[in-house]
Design a protein around this motif. Structure first.
Motif, PDB file in Angstrom:
ATOM      1  N   ASN A  54      34.148  47.728  39.777  1.00 23.55           N
ATOM      2  CA  ASN A  54      34.182  46.519  40.601  1.00 23.55           C
ATOM      3  C   ASN A  54      34.850  45.342  39.886  1.00 23.55           C
ATOM      4  O   ASN A  54      34.891  44.242  40.419  1.00 23.55           O
ATOM      5  N   ILE A  55      35.420  45.585  38.715  1.00 24.06           N
ATOM      6  CA  ILE A  55      36.207  44.570  38.022  1.00 24.06           C
ATOM      7  C   ILE A  55      37.365  44.097  38.907  1.00 24.06           C
ATOM      8  O   ILE A  55      37.827  42.975  38.781  1.00 24.06           O
ATOM      9  N   VAL A  56      37.823  44.959  39.833  1.00 25.26           N
ATOM     10  CA  VAL A  56      38.932  44.603  40.720  1.00 25.26           C
ATOM     11  C   VAL A  56      38.449  44.240  42.128  1.00 25.26           C
ATOM     12  O   VAL A  56      39.252  44.083  43.046  1.00 25.26           O
ATOM     13  N   ARG A  57      37.149  44.069  42.301  1.00 24.02           N
ATOM     14  CA  ARG A  57      36.614  43.744  43.633  1.00 24.02           C
ATOM     15  C   ARG A  57      37.009  42.336  44.040  1.00 24.02           C
ATOM     16  O   ARG A  57      36.781  41.375  43.300  1.00 24.02           O
ATOM     17  N   HIS A  58      37.571  42.220  45.226  1.00 24.49           N
ATOM     18  CA  HIS A  58      37.937  40.911  45.761  1.00 24.49           C
ATOM     19  C   HIS A  58      36.742  40.337  46.517  1.00 24.49           C
ATOM     20  O   HIS A  58      36.071  41.071  47.246  1.00 24.49           O
ATOM     21  N   PRO A  59      36.462  39.042  46.388  1.00 27.69           N
ATOM     22  CA  PRO A  59      35.311  38.460  47.085  1.00 27.69           C
ATOM     23  C   PRO A  59      35.431  38.483  48.611  1.00 27.69           C
ATOM     24  O   PRO A  59      34.434  38.276  49.306  1.00 27.69           O
ATOM     25  N   ASP A  60      36.614  38.759  49.150  1.00 29.60           N
ATOM     26  CA  ASP A  60      36.775  38.885  50.604  1.00 29.60           C
ATOM     27  C   ASP A  60      36.235  40.210  51.132  1.00 29.60           C
ATOM     28  O   ASP A  60      36.133  40.390  52.348  1.00 29.60           O
ATOM     29  N   MET A  61      35.920  41.130  50.229  1.00 30.29           N
ATOM     30  CA  MET A  61      35.418  42.441  50.659  1.00 30.29           C
ATOM     31  C   MET A  61      33.909  42.386  50.881  1.00 30.29           C
ATOM     32  O   MET A  61      33.167  41.951  50.005  1.00 30.29           O
ATOM     33  N   PRO A  62      33.459  42.845  52.051  1.00 24.34           N
ATOM     34  CA  PRO A  62      32.016  42.862  52.310  1.00 24.34           C
ATOM     35  C   PRO A  62      31.302  43.898  51.454  1.00 24.34           C
ATOM     36  O   PRO A  62      31.838  44.973  51.183  1.00 24.34           O
ATOM     37  N   ARG A  63      30.087  43.552  51.031  1.00 22.56           N
ATOM     38  CA  ARG A  63      29.286  44.477  50.224  1.00 22.56           C
ATOM     39  C   ARG A  63      28.994  45.761  50.989  1.00 22.56           C
ATOM     40  O   ARG A  63      28.911  46.835  50.410  1.00 22.56           O
ATOM     41  N   VAL A  83      41.041  48.737  51.271  1.00 22.34           N
ATOM     42  CA  VAL A  83      40.330  47.858  50.344  1.00 22.34           C
ATOM     43  C   VAL A  83      41.280  46.769  49.848  1.00 22.34           C
ATOM     44  O   VAL A  83      42.430  47.035  49.514  1.00 22.34           O
ATOM     45  N   LYS A  84      40.738  45.563  49.797  1.00 20.88           N
ATOM     46  CA  LYS A  84      41.460  44.443  49.194  1.00 20.88           C
ATOM     47  C   LYS A  84      40.939  44.291  47.774  1.00 20.88           C
ATOM     48  O   LYS A  84      39.747  44.057  47.567  1.00 20.88           O
ATOM     49  N   ASN A  85      41.821  44.444  46.791  1.00 22.05           N
ATOM     50  CA  ASN A  85      41.465  44.321  45.387  1.00 22.05           C
ATOM     51  C   ASN A  85      42.015  43.019  44.813  1.00 22.05           C
ATOM     52  O   ASN A  85      42.981  42.465  45.337  1.00 22.05           O
ATOM     53  N   MET A  86      41.416  42.577  43.719  1.00 18.17           N
ATOM     54  CA  MET A  86      41.857  41.362  43.054  1.00 18.17           C
ATOM     55  C   MET A  86      42.256  41.670  41.618  1.00 18.17           C
ATOM     56  O   MET A  86      41.521  42.329  40.880  1.00 18.17           O
ATOM     57  N   ALA A  87      43.417  41.182  41.239  1.00 20.59           N
ATOM     58  CA  ALA A  87      43.928  41.363  39.878  1.00 20.59           C
ATOM     59  C   ALA A  87      43.333  40.302  38.946  1.00 20.59           C
ATOM     60  O   ALA A  87      42.727  39.320  39.385  1.00 20.59           O
ATOM     61  N   LYS A  88      43.530  40.514  37.687  1.00 23.23           N
ATOM     62  CA  LYS A  88      43.009  39.613  36.648  1.00 23.23           C
ATOM     63  C   LYS A  88      43.496  38.176  36.835  1.00 23.23           C
ATOM     64  O   LYS A  88      42.783  37.228  36.522  1.00 23.23           O
ATOM     65  N   ASP A  89      44.717  38.004  37.371  1.00 23.58           N
ATOM     66  CA  ASP A  89      45.268  36.659  37.563  1.00 23.58           C
ATOM     67  C   ASP A  89      44.852  36.022  38.883  1.00 23.58           C
ATOM     68  O   ASP A  89      45.307  34.935  39.220  1.00 23.58           O
ATOM     69  N   GLY A  90      43.993  36.711  39.673  1.00 21.81           N
ATOM     70  CA  GLY A  90      43.529  36.168  40.945  1.00 21.81           C
ATOM     71  C   GLY A  90      44.345  36.598  42.144  1.00 21.81           C
ATOM     72  O   GLY A  90      43.940  36.368  43.281  1.00 21.81           O
ATOM     73  N   SER A  91      45.514  37.200  41.900  1.00 25.13           N
ATOM     74  CA  SER A  91      46.309  37.711  43.024  1.00 25.13           C
ATOM     75  C   SER A  91      45.577  38.906  43.639  1.00 25.13           C
ATOM     76  O   SER A  91      44.624  39.428  43.063  1.00 25.13           O
ATOM     77  N   PHE A  92      46.030  39.312  44.813  1.00 27.89           N
ATOM     78  CA  PHE A  92      45.358  40.433  45.475  1.00 27.89           C
ATOM     79  C   PHE A  92      46.365  41.478  45.918  1.00 27.89           C
ATOM     80  O   PHE A  92      47.564  41.217  46.029  1.00 27.89           O
ATOM     81  N   TYR A  93      45.838  42.668  46.149  1.00 29.35           N
ATOM     82  CA  TYR A  93      46.655  43.760  46.651  1.00 29.35           C
ATOM     83  C   TYR A  93      45.785  44.671  47.502  1.00 29.35           C
ATOM     84  O   TYR A  93      44.653  44.975  47.161  1.00 29.35           O
ATOM     85  N   TRP A  94      46.320  45.050  48.667  1.00 28.98           N
ATOM     86  CA  TRP A  94      45.638  45.959  49.578  1.00 28.98           C
ATOM     87  C   TRP A  94      45.997  47.388  49.237  1.00 28.98           C
ATOM     88  O   TRP A  94      47.141  47.673  48.841  1.00 28.98           O
ATOM     89  N   VAL A  95      45.033  48.291  49.396  1.00 30.75           N
ATOM     90  CA  VAL A  95      45.259  49.711  49.144  1.00 30.75           C
ATOM     91  C   VAL A  95      44.598  50.539  50.246  1.00 30.75           C
ATOM     92  O   VAL A  95      43.655  50.096  50.901  1.00 30.75           O
ATOM     93  N   PHE A  96      45.122  51.723  50.437  1.00 32.83           N
ATOM     94  CA  PHE A  96      44.442  52.746  51.219  1.00 32.83           C
ATOM     95  C   PHE A  96      43.879  53.704  50.187  1.00 32.83           C
ATOM     96  O   PHE A  96      44.626  54.317  49.426  1.00 32.83           O
ATOM     97  N   THR A  97      42.551  53.770  50.108  1.00 29.96           N
ATOM     98  CA  THR A  97      41.912  54.530  49.043  1.00 29.96           C
ATOM     99  C   THR A  97      41.330  55.842  49.530  1.00 29.96           C
ATOM    100  O   THR A  97      40.893  55.955  50.669  1.00 29.96           O
ATOM    101  N   HIS A  98      41.368  56.806  48.658  1.00 28.40           N
ATOM    102  CA  HIS A  98      40.752  58.117  48.876  1.00 28.40           C
ATOM    103  C   HIS A  98      39.941  58.403  47.613  1.00 28.40           C
ATOM    104  O   HIS A  98      40.508  58.554  46.529  1.00 28.40           O
ATOM    105  N   ILE A  99      38.617  58.434  47.773  1.00 27.66           N
ATOM    106  CA  ILE A  99      37.732  58.652  46.624  1.00 27.66           C
ATOM    107  C   ILE A  99      37.056  60.001  46.795  1.00 27.66           C
ATOM    108  O   ILE A  99      36.513  60.297  47.863  1.00 27.66           O
ATOM    109  N   THR A 100      37.110  60.813  45.747  1.00 30.46           N
ATOM    110  CA  THR A 100      36.471  62.127  45.791  1.00 30.46           C
ATOM    111  C   THR A 100      35.508  62.269  44.621  1.00 30.46           C
ATOM    112  O   THR A 100      35.778  61.792  43.515  1.00 30.46           O
ATOM    113  N   PRO A 101      34.377  62.931  44.871  1.00 29.31           N
ATOM    114  CA  PRO A 101      33.481  63.232  43.758  1.00 29.31           C
ATOM    115  C   PRO A 101      34.067  64.359  42.907  1.00 29.31           C
ATOM    116  O   PRO A 101      34.758  65.235  43.425  1.00 29.31           O
ATOM    117  N   ASP A 102      33.817  64.299  41.624  1.00 29.09           N
ATOM    118  CA  ASP A 102      34.193  65.374  40.700  1.00 29.09           C
ATOM    119  C   ASP A 102      32.917  66.141  40.359  1.00 29.09           C
ATOM    120  O   ASP A 102      31.891  65.515  40.055  1.00 29.09           O
TER     121      ASP A 102
END
Length: 172
Positions: A54-63, A83-102
């Protein structure tokens, strides 16, 4: 250590062929990040490894959106979402994410792999107001009831559309 980053209005756009890849342990601690993740997050590999994802979690994303993701992957299923992510400099980037369990050979979850792609712009424009509504409901409900309030907004939308969450995501 909690980082206080001020979100900015600067959007970084993923390139069409980009894949942001990261791996975490079962608790969400980053164990691997590919060069594209390092580039878009703005953090060094050293800063990312060992940090909560969650280091890249943007505050615009609902919990509630993250609760849905966690509930899905912890049950052993794959998760898809925007998902809307936030970079270290405060900029943001949108992604289409696919998360799989290992899984280990005994089918125990030993971590998670997330692959993020360039999102469809029209999908982002459709999901953004939904997230905004969810976030407003969460903020209005207070910390204790926030996730339930955000989840209700999403469930109401799914009931209106007659779709499952996954069907909704793939319809965007």
């Amino acid at each position: 250590m909690k980082r206080q980053i001020q979100p900015s209005a600067i959007e970084r756009m993923m390139r069409e062929g980009d894949f942001i890849v990261s791996k975490t342990n079962p608790k969400g601690i980053i164990t691997y990040g590919n060069p594209t993740f390092i580039e878009f997050s703005g953090y060094s590999e050293e800063e990312l490894l060992g940090s909560q994802h969650n280091i890249v979690r943007h505050p615009d994303m609902p919990r509630a959106a993250f609760q849905l993701a966690w509930d899905t992957i912890q049950s052993g299923k794959e998760f898809f979402g925007y998902v809307k992510n936030m970079a270290k400099d405060g900029s943001f980037y949108w992604v289409f994410t696919h998360i799989t369990p290992d899984f280990d050979p005994q089918h125990n979850i030993i971590g998670y792999t997330s692959v993020r792609r360039c999102p469809k712009r029209d999908a982002v424009s459709k999901v953004e107001p939904v997230y905004r509504q969810m976030l407003q409901a969460e903020q209005g409900a207070g910390a204790r009831d926030a996730i339930a309030a955000g989840t209700k907004v999403l469930l109401d939308l799914l009931n209106q559309t007659g779709m499952s969450y996954e069907e909704l995501v793939f319809s965007l």
